[in-house]
Write a protein that holds these residues in place. Structure first.
Motif, short mmCIF file in Angstrom:
data_model
loop_
_atom_site.label_atom_id
_atom_site.label_comp_id
_atom_site.label_asym_id
_atom_site.label_seq_id
_atom_site.Cartn_x
_atom_site.Cartn_y
_atom_site.Cartn_z
N ILE A 37 0.83 -1.20 0.00
CA ILE A 37 0.00 0.00 0.00
C ILE A 37 0.87 1.25 0.00
N GLU A 38 1.90 1.28 0.85
CA GLU A 38 2.79 2.44 0.91
C GLU A 38 3.46 2.70 -0.44
N ASN A 39 3.98 1.66 -1.05
CA ASN A 39 4.66 1.81 -2.34
C ASN A 39 3.71 2.26 -3.43
N PHE A 40 2.50 1.69 -3.43
CA PHE A 40 1.53 2.05 -4.46
C PHE A 40 1.10 3.51 -4.32
N VAL A 41 0.75 3.90 -3.10
CA VAL A 41 0.28 5.28 -2.88
C VAL A 41 1.39 6.27 -3.22
N ARG A 42 2.62 5.99 -2.81
CA ARG A 42 3.73 6.90 -3.11
C ARG A 42 3.95 6.98 -4.62
N ARG A 43 3.80 5.85 -5.30
CA ARG A 43 3.99 5.82 -6.76
C ARG A 43 2.96 6.70 -7.46
N ILE A 44 1.69 6.63 -7.01
CA ILE A 44 0.63 7.38 -7.67
C ILE A 44 0.71 8.87 -7.33
N ILE A 45 0.71 9.18 -6.04
CA ILE A 45 0.68 10.59 -5.62
C ILE A 45 2.00 11.28 -5.92
N GLY A 46 3.09 10.52 -5.93
CA GLY A 46 4.40 11.11 -6.22
C GLY A 46 4.68 11.31 -7.70
N ASN A 47 3.82 10.75 -8.58
CA ASN A 47 4.01 10.90 -10.03
C ASN A 47 2.70 11.33 -10.69
N PRO A 48 2.20 12.52 -10.33
CA PRO A 48 0.87 12.93 -10.84
C PRO A 48 0.79 13.03 -12.35
N CYS A 49 1.86 13.48 -13.02
CA CYS A 49 1.79 13.63 -14.48
C CYS A 49 1.53 12.29 -15.15
N PHE A 50 2.31 11.27 -14.77
CA PHE A 50 2.12 9.97 -15.40
C PHE A 50 0.73 9.42 -15.15
N ASN A 51 0.26 9.53 -13.92
CA ASN A 51 -1.03 8.92 -13.60
C ASN A 51 -2.21 9.69 -14.17
N LEU A 52 -2.08 11.00 -14.30
CA LEU A 52 -3.10 11.76 -15.02
C LEU A 52 -3.11 11.38 -16.50
N MET A 53 -1.91 11.15 -17.05
CA MET A 53 -1.80 10.71 -18.44
C MET A 53 -2.47 9.35 -18.62
N MET A 54 -2.26 8.44 -17.66
CA MET A 54 -2.87 7.13 -17.74
C MET A 54 -4.40 7.23 -17.65
N MET A 55 -4.88 8.08 -16.75
CA MET A 55 -6.33 8.25 -16.62
C MET A 55 -6.93 8.78 -17.92
N ARG A 56 -6.25 9.74 -18.55
CA ARG A 56 -6.72 10.27 -19.83
C ARG A 56 -6.74 9.18 -20.90
N ALA A 57 -5.67 8.39 -20.95
CA ALA A 57 -5.55 7.36 -21.99
C ALA A 57 -6.64 6.32 -21.87
N GLN A 58 -7.01 5.96 -20.64
CA GLN A 58 -7.97 4.87 -20.43
C GLN A 58 -9.39 5.23 -20.86
N ILE A 59 -9.69 6.51 -20.95
CA ILE A 59 -11.04 6.90 -21.37
C ILE A 59 -11.11 7.21 -22.86
N GLN A 60 -10.00 7.00 -23.57
CA GLN A 60 -9.97 7.22 -25.02
C GLN A 60 -9.82 5.86 -25.70
N ALA A 61 -10.89 5.37 -26.26
CA ALA A 61 -10.92 4.01 -26.82
C ALA A 61 -9.94 3.81 -27.98
N ASP A 62 -9.57 4.89 -28.66
CA ASP A 62 -8.71 4.75 -29.84
C ASP A 62 -7.22 4.77 -29.50
N MET A 63 -6.88 4.78 -28.22
CA MET A 63 -5.47 4.81 -27.82
C MET A 63 -4.88 3.40 -27.90
N LEU A 64 -3.87 3.23 -28.76
CA LEU A 64 -3.24 1.92 -28.92
C LEU A 64 -2.59 1.44 -27.63
N VAL A 65 -2.17 2.39 -26.80
CA VAL A 65 -1.49 2.03 -25.56
C VAL A 65 -2.45 1.40 -24.55
N ASN A 66 -3.75 1.45 -24.81
CA ASN A 66 -4.71 0.86 -23.88
C ASN A 66 -4.52 -0.64 -23.71
#
Length: 208
Positions: free
Chosen positions: A87-116
């Protein structure tokens, strides 16, 4: 894969722009300008914008899977200690890297993203590793038998992503405006980790 300093700068710049503007609204020219390099250099190192975002995900995913396996397979620690570390590692990974995780959230709601497909496979692997850990704990009599692992993983990711993406609202609601961004980040990591630890232990080791 090992990246040289110039490649890392390009990856970091692209991650920042993809998070703030989205993949489709960000051009290779925008990334080149942000990184202070020419477009030809990005093409040389990564080939295309699609390959660039794939490289960002692969870099982050490979690192997280290594941490996850190391954490959950450390038999020198008890199941509860490993759960806390997860839990500690996961939370630190998410909250400590907001750009990446916001990018991932954006990508997951776009069906045409090959990276999905890459995101899906990564999520599936994480679920399987955590599921195997919980199953092993159940066999040892440490964890309760009737546990919905998929919902637990969804709770872990959903709670942490919500705090990460609405951190300034949380700051105002908690009367923490006096904290700097770095102080707020550390507070949120500790506060969110402790909340999730208590929640998971209530589900995993206490009678319903």
């Amino acid at each position: 894969m090992e990246y040289n300093p110039k490649q890392l700068l390009i990856l970091e710049s692209a991650e920042k722009l993809f998070a703030s503007h989205g993949f489709h609204a960000t051009s290779v020219r925008d990334i080149a300008h942000e990184a202070g390099v020419n477009i030809a250099m990005i093409s040389y190192y990564f080939g295309s914008k699609e390959k660039l975002i794939e490289s960002i995900f692969l870099k982050r995913i490979i690192n997280w899977k290594a941490i996850l396996n190391e954490t959950l397979k450390d038999n020198s620690k008890t199941y509860i200690e490993r759960l806390d570390s997860l839990i500690e590692n996961f939370v630190r990974r998410i909250i400590g890297n907001p750009c990446f995780n916001l990018m991932m959230m954006r990508a997951q709601i776009q069906a045409d993203m090959l990276v999905n497909d890459l995101i899906h496979e990564s999520k599936k692997e994480v679920y399987e590793v955590i599921g195997a850990f919980i199953n092993a704990g159940q066999e040892q009599g440490v964890f309760n038998k009737d546990v919905d692992v998929l919902m637990m993983v969804a709770t872990l990711t959903g709670t942490t992503n919500h705090i990460m993406s609405t951190r300034h609202h949380f700051q105002r609601m908690s009367n923490l405006e006096h904290l700097s961004d770095s102080e707020l980040q550390e507070y949120l990591i500790i506060h969110t980790s402790n909340h999730l630890k208590n929640l998971f232990k209530a589900i995993l080791i206490h009678e319903a």
